[in-house]
Design a protein around this motif. Sequence first.
Motif, PDB file in Angstrom:
ATOM      1  N   ALA A   3       0.806  -1.224   0.000  1.00  0.00           N
ATOM      2  CA  ALA A   3       0.000   0.000   0.000  1.00  0.00           C
ATOM      3  C   ALA A   3       0.838   1.272   0.000  1.00  0.00           C
ATOM      4  O   ALA A   3       0.349   2.327  -0.366  1.00  0.00           O
ATOM      5  CB  ALA A   3      -0.940   0.005   1.200  1.00  0.00           C
ATOM      6  N   TYR A   4       2.078   1.168   0.426  1.00  0.00           N
ATOM      7  CA  TYR A   4       2.905   2.372   0.465  1.00  0.00           C
ATOM      8  C   TYR A   4       4.358   2.028   0.156  1.00  0.00           C
ATOM      9  O   TYR A   4       4.777   0.871   0.204  1.00  0.00           O
ATOM     10  CB  TYR A   4       2.785   3.093   1.799  1.00  0.00           C
ATOM     11  N   ASP A  45      -6.627   0.311   9.607  1.00  0.00           N
ATOM     12  CA  ASP A  45      -6.883   0.410   8.168  1.00  0.00           C
ATOM     13  C   ASP A  45      -6.108   1.579   7.564  1.00  0.00           C
ATOM     14  O   ASP A  45      -5.521   1.461   6.485  1.00  0.00           O
ATOM     15  CB  ASP A  45      -8.381   0.598   7.899  1.00  0.00           C
ATOM     16  N   ALA A  49      -2.918   1.289   5.002  1.00  0.00           N
ATOM     17  CA  ALA A  49      -3.022   1.931   3.693  1.00  0.00           C
ATOM     18  C   ALA A  49      -1.914   2.947   3.469  1.00  0.00           C
ATOM     19  O   ALA A  49      -1.819   3.554   2.400  1.00  0.00           O
ATOM     20  CB  ALA A  49      -4.389   2.609   3.548  1.00  0.00           C
ATOM     21  N   PRO A 107      -4.693  -6.969   5.185  1.00  0.00           N
ATOM     22  CA  PRO A 107      -5.189  -6.044   6.220  1.00  0.00           C
ATOM     23  C   PRO A 107      -4.888  -6.538   7.624  1.00  0.00           C
ATOM     24  O   PRO A 107      -4.856  -7.747   7.873  1.00  0.00           O
ATOM     25  CB  PRO A 107      -6.707  -5.999   5.962  1.00  0.00           C
TER      26      PRO A 107
END
Length: 212
Positions: A3-4, A45, A49, A107
Amino acid sequence: MRAYSEDYLFDAMEVLGEAFDCAANRAGLRLGQFFEMFVATGVADAFGAGAPRYVSGSSGIELVLDVCYRAGLDVGIPLADMAADGEGPDYWCGWVLAYWQWETGRPFRTIGRVTTMEEIRALYWPLHEAAEQKFVEVIEERVARRGAPLKSWREQRGLSQVALAEKAGVSLRAIQQYEQRCKNINHGQGVSLYRLAQTLGCRIEDLLEYPL
């Protein structure tokens, strides 16, 4: 999918490591308790993210205070407290958890369904001097070896398949197929899953399969 960027990974690991250390050793929270709050408040979350506020824009203490505030819990930790020194099993637990989540893109709430913070922390002694990737290999192998969640919950409650079928009013064949993964429990009838969960004293989502 991550996500990053890896550029922020060290900061993210440091923040979550400090947060776990702070939660356990200053706020008096169990790691599992803090993790549940982390997930339930939605902060997990955002962290997963790659929200800059969490992965690079705050300290671990600030993360703990934010989670506790959102959860309606006053832990009375001064914001000016000294940062963690980056050592110890509590810090390491948060550190490798952040890495695992980033590496797999899974997640945090899903991670929480396949392991516990106590299990991760217990791996500190054999693995804390190893590369983070080694931890990921070990924990992924452990999770993959486990049986279906339904079997785990049934055994925890000391029930045979026959006893569970009778108590829940669900066919023995269905329970056998779910536990052998011949039949996907995620596609099971809602009423059957509800009865099983009620009998086992868990949530329906605790019985579902979360692929690695």
